[in-house]
Design a protein around this motif. Sequence first.
Motif, mmCIF file in Angstrom:
data_model
loop_
_atom_site.group_PDB
_atom_site.id
_atom_site.type_symbol
_atom_site.label_atom_id
_atom_site.label_comp_id
_atom_site.label_asym_id
_atom_site.label_seq_id
_atom_site.Cartn_x
_atom_site.Cartn_y
_atom_site.Cartn_z
ATOM 1 N N LEU B 180 21.730 -30.523 24.974
ATOM 2 C CA LEU B 180 20.401 -30.643 25.578
ATOM 3 C C LEU B 180 19.362 -30.446 24.477
ATOM 4 O O LEU B 180 19.622 -29.753 23.488
ATOM 5 C CB LEU B 180 20.190 -29.547 26.635
ATOM 6 N N PRO B 181 18.174 -31.026 24.657
ATOM 7 C CA PRO B 181 17.093 -30.648 23.739
ATOM 8 C C PRO B 181 16.896 -29.125 23.847
ATOM 9 O O PRO B 181 17.012 -28.560 24.938
ATOM 10 C CB PRO B 181 15.874 -31.397 24.297
ATOM 11 N N ALA B 182 16.637 -28.479 22.711
ATOM 12 C CA ALA B 182 16.510 -27.009 22.713
ATOM 13 C C ALA B 182 15.496 -26.560 23.763
ATOM 14 O O ALA B 182 14.468 -27.216 23.969
ATOM 15 C CB ALA B 182 16.086 -26.541 21.331
ATOM 16 N N PHE B 183 15.787 -25.460 24.427
ATOM 17 C CA PHE B 183 14.905 -24.984 25.498
ATOM 18 C C PHE B 183 14.842 -23.456 25.484
ATOM 19 O O PHE B 183 15.719 -22.783 24.938
ATOM 20 C CB PHE B 183 15.390 -25.486 26.866
ATOM 21 N N GLN B 184 13.776 -22.973 26.105
ATOM 22 C CA GLN B 184 13.534 -21.531 26.137
ATOM 23 C C GLN B 184 13.985 -20.947 27.475
ATOM 24 O O GLN B 184 13.937 -21.624 28.505
ATOM 25 C CB GLN B 184 12.032 -21.261 25.977
ATOM 26 N N LEU B 185 14.408 -19.707 27.425
ATOM 27 C CA LEU B 185 14.776 -18.995 28.651
ATOM 28 C C LEU B 185 14.156 -17.599 28.651
ATOM 29 O O LEU B 185 13.950 -17.002 27.585
ATOM 30 C CB LEU B 185 16.297 -18.846 28.752
ATOM 31 N N ILE B 186 13.899 -17.126 29.847
ATOM 32 C CA ILE B 186 13.508 -15.715 30.024
ATOM 33 C C ILE B 186 14.680 -15.010 30.689
ATOM 34 O O ILE B 186 15.161 -15.464 31.730
ATOM 35 C CB ILE B 186 12.240 -15.581 30.890
ATOM 36 N N ARG B 187 15.139 -13.958 30.055
ATOM 37 C CA ARG B 187 16.270 -13.189 30.596
ATOM 38 C C ARG B 187 15.750 -11.874 31.169
ATOM 39 O O ARG B 187 15.057 -11.116 30.495
ATOM 40 C CB ARG B 187 17.251 -12.887 29.462
ATOM 41 N N LYS B 188 16.084 -11.638 32.430
ATOM 42 C CA LYS B 188 15.706 -10.357 33.045
ATOM 43 C C LYS B 188 16.951 -9.699 33.602
ATOM 44 O O LYS B 188 17.774 -10.350 34.234
ATOM 45 C CB LYS B 188 14.703 -10.568 34.180
ATOM 46 N N GLU B 245 13.913 -7.080 29.668
ATOM 47 C CA GLU B 245 13.390 -8.459 29.675
ATOM 48 C C GLU B 245 13.357 -8.965 28.239
ATOM 49 O O GLU B 245 12.990 -8.239 27.321
ATOM 50 C CB GLU B 245 11.984 -8.490 30.289
ATOM 51 N N LYS B 246 13.781 -10.214 28.097
ATOM 52 C CA LYS B 246 13.807 -10.810 26.757
ATOM 53 C C LYS B 246 13.554 -12.299 26.924
ATOM 54 O O LYS B 246 13.996 -12.897 27.916
ATOM 55 C CB LYS B 246 15.189 -10.573 26.144
ATOM 56 N N SER B 247 12.881 -12.923 25.982
ATOM 57 C CA SER B 247 12.713 -14.374 26.068
ATOM 58 C C SER B 247 12.936 -14.993 24.696
ATOM 59 O O SER B 247 12.800 -14.325 23.670
ATOM 60 C CB SER B 247 11.337 -14.736 26.625
ATOM 61 N N GLY B 248 13.276 -16.263 24.707
ATOM 62 C CA GLY B 248 13.511 -16.943 23.437
ATOM 63 C C GLY B 248 14.325 -18.204 23.655
ATOM 64 O O GLY B 248 14.530 -18.639 24.797
ATOM 65 N N TRP B 249 14.817 -18.779 22.555
ATOM 66 C CA TRP B 249 15.677 -19.961 22.659
ATOM 67 C C TRP B 249 16.959 -19.586 23.404
ATOM 68 O O TRP B 249 17.456 -18.462 23.282
ATOM 69 C CB TRP B 249 16.022 -20.503 21.273
ATOM 70 N N VAL B 253 19.277 -15.836 23.836
ATOM 71 C CA VAL B 253 19.177 -14.915 24.974
ATOM 72 C C VAL B 253 20.335 -15.035 25.972
ATOM 73 O O VAL B 253 20.537 -14.143 26.790
ATOM 74 C CB VAL B 253 17.832 -15.060 25.744
ATOM 75 N N LEU B 254 21.103 -16.139 25.921
ATOM 76 C CA LEU B 254 22.224 -16.294 26.871
ATOM 77 C C LEU B 254 23.356 -15.293 26.611
ATOM 78 O O LEU B 254 23.736 -14.536 27.498
ATOM 79 C CB LEU B 254 22.764 -17.724 26.822
ATOM 80 N N PRO B 255 23.913 -15.248 25.386
ATOM 81 C CA PRO B 255 24.977 -14.262 25.151
ATOM 82 C C PRO B 255 24.380 -12.925 24.740
ATOM 83 O O PRO B 255 23.196 -12.843 24.389
ATOM 84 C CB PRO B 255 25.763 -14.878 23.993
ATOM 85 N N LYS B 256 25.225 -11.905 24.777
ATOM 86 C CA LYS B 256 24.781 -10.575 24.345
ATOM 87 C C LYS B 256 25.726 -10.030 23.295
ATOM 88 O O LYS B 256 26.912 -10.296 23.325
ATOM 89 C CB LYS B 256 24.764 -9.629 25.535
ATOM 90 N N GLN B 257 25.186 -9.254 22.382
ATOM 91 C CA GLN B 257 26.005 -8.607 21.366
ATOM 92 C C GLN B 257 26.844 -7.509 22.026
ATOM 93 O O GLN B 257 26.313 -6.665 22.733
ATOM 94 C CB GLN B 257 25.074 -7.980 20.320
ATOM 95 N N ARG B 258 28.168 -7.554 21.848
ATOM 96 C CA ARG B 258 29.019 -6.505 22.448
ATOM 97 C C ARG B 258 29.998 -5.980 21.409
ATOM 98 O O ARG B 258 30.748 -6.729 20.810
ATOM 99 C CB ARG B 258 29.823 -7.079 23.612
#
Lengths: 125, 396
Positions: B180-188, B245-249, B253-258
């Motif tokens: 997909l063309p790069a897109f932004q997400l807001i993660r809550k 809350e975090k936002s970005g590409w 923001v989809l995966p998380k560091q574990r």
Amino acid sequence: MQAIGKKKWVIPAGHIPLQTTGKEPDFLSQDRIAILNTGMSTVKLKLTVYHPDQEPIENYFFEIKGQRLRKIRINDLIDPFPVFLATDYALVIEAEHEVIIQFLRMNTGHKNVAIMGTMAYGTDG
Amino acid sequence: MNTWSNWSGSLKFTPGKIIEPASEQELLEIVETILKNNQKIRMLGAGHSSSPLVVTDENLLSLKHFRSVDNIDKENSTAWIGAGLTVKEGGSRLLDHGLSFHNTGDVDIQYIAGAISTGTHGSGIKLKNLSSMLVGCRMICSDGHIKEFTEDQHGKEFFDALRVSLGTFGIMTQMKLKLLPAFQLIRKEWCTHIEDCLEHLVELINENRNFDFYWYPRNDLAKLRILNEPGKGLQKLAYAKCVEEKSGWAIDVLPKQRDLRFDEIEYALPLEAGPECFKEIRKIIKAKFRKIVAWRVLYRTIKADDFYLSPCFGRDTATISLHQNAGAPFEEYFRTIEAVFRSFDGRPHWGKKHNLESEEISQCYPRWNDFLEIRKKMDPRGIFINRYLQKQIFDL
């Protein structure tokens, strides 16, 4: 206010009750520590869990901000490893600066809520 | 000989040889020798999986040096990427070209090739698994030659078999991905009681781009994780407290560091069976496994697909996975809950723990025999399968 308390605290009689009655988390049977930092700066703490029949598990880390109280349910510890329920354990908590630590146990296993609290053993050793 | 261990430490074995070629030409020469000596070869990813897909006492191949990103087609949002890229690095490099995966899993340490080959997924009822991105590949086949496959030239049927093929068709060195063309997400991230989460589950799934929840068996609380493009999706939850809350590409923001390691079993269920299955599991964990189960249960949803061995084949899907701290006992816990998953027509995740064998697992997939037929054509001598796949899964 100046930091008061001790830098090292010991709780030898840990044992999270297995059974719970009533809605959680309010009525969850639990062991809990309450940490009071009367000093002005944030204090880092390291917790070690001891068992009767296995090596200690180290490196549970926490912070408590200056002039704040923080409560930690032992049931919720998972990193690096959980404390199993219905299992004897002991805690040693080491702090950068003086803090005060109280230990609480709530047992709702028999419908009546039983709460017990005691000061942890503070030491400079 | 070096013992190889997976990410959680629950899978250990000693391969005959670990091969790490630097180029396609070097790999071709290695495969030629392997064919000449009548040996087998299995592919190694990042080692995040905990099923024995990689186990071999012969040749274990790492493509960690295959990290190219080429032939960027921004107009059609496609790119060719090397099979040794992790989700994290691949996502980051695609972002440099203005492109993005449509989704990722919860962590980004896996190889993209491994995630694709095992039907790995993120969460979002309108989003298919990661395998759906594969529209072409360069593959070293069982005759030792390298060939290029595209969906346009080789057809939908072949690609529906190839997309989730567990590395059994050949060695993919490069993959063409539909992006997909790069897109932004807001993660809550929201915290609430599990009963409030379940009461609003349908709305949470349907009204957000990405939604999943963790249930914590030791306190009955749930963490709801919601991601949407700016201005879209549910903005406020009256029954939950926003704790992060975090936002970005998307890739950031989809995966998380574990860092905390765990063993995991996951089953894919028909979407409509998810809530009842979860309630049953919750009851059993509370009654039988409270003592040793401290961590969490993850609930996700995925759109249906047509890929023969995809756990989401033919049905919108809810997945439930159990996470148990690495080193804590898991066998009896996983086996007990696995029976519940099966009673709700669950299909196991290929890369995670499960105990199904050929007779039962073949019943999960309506196109099982079609898959086996294509696999046999691609690799008649079984060069790309190990003993686990041969005996326990395919019964060959």
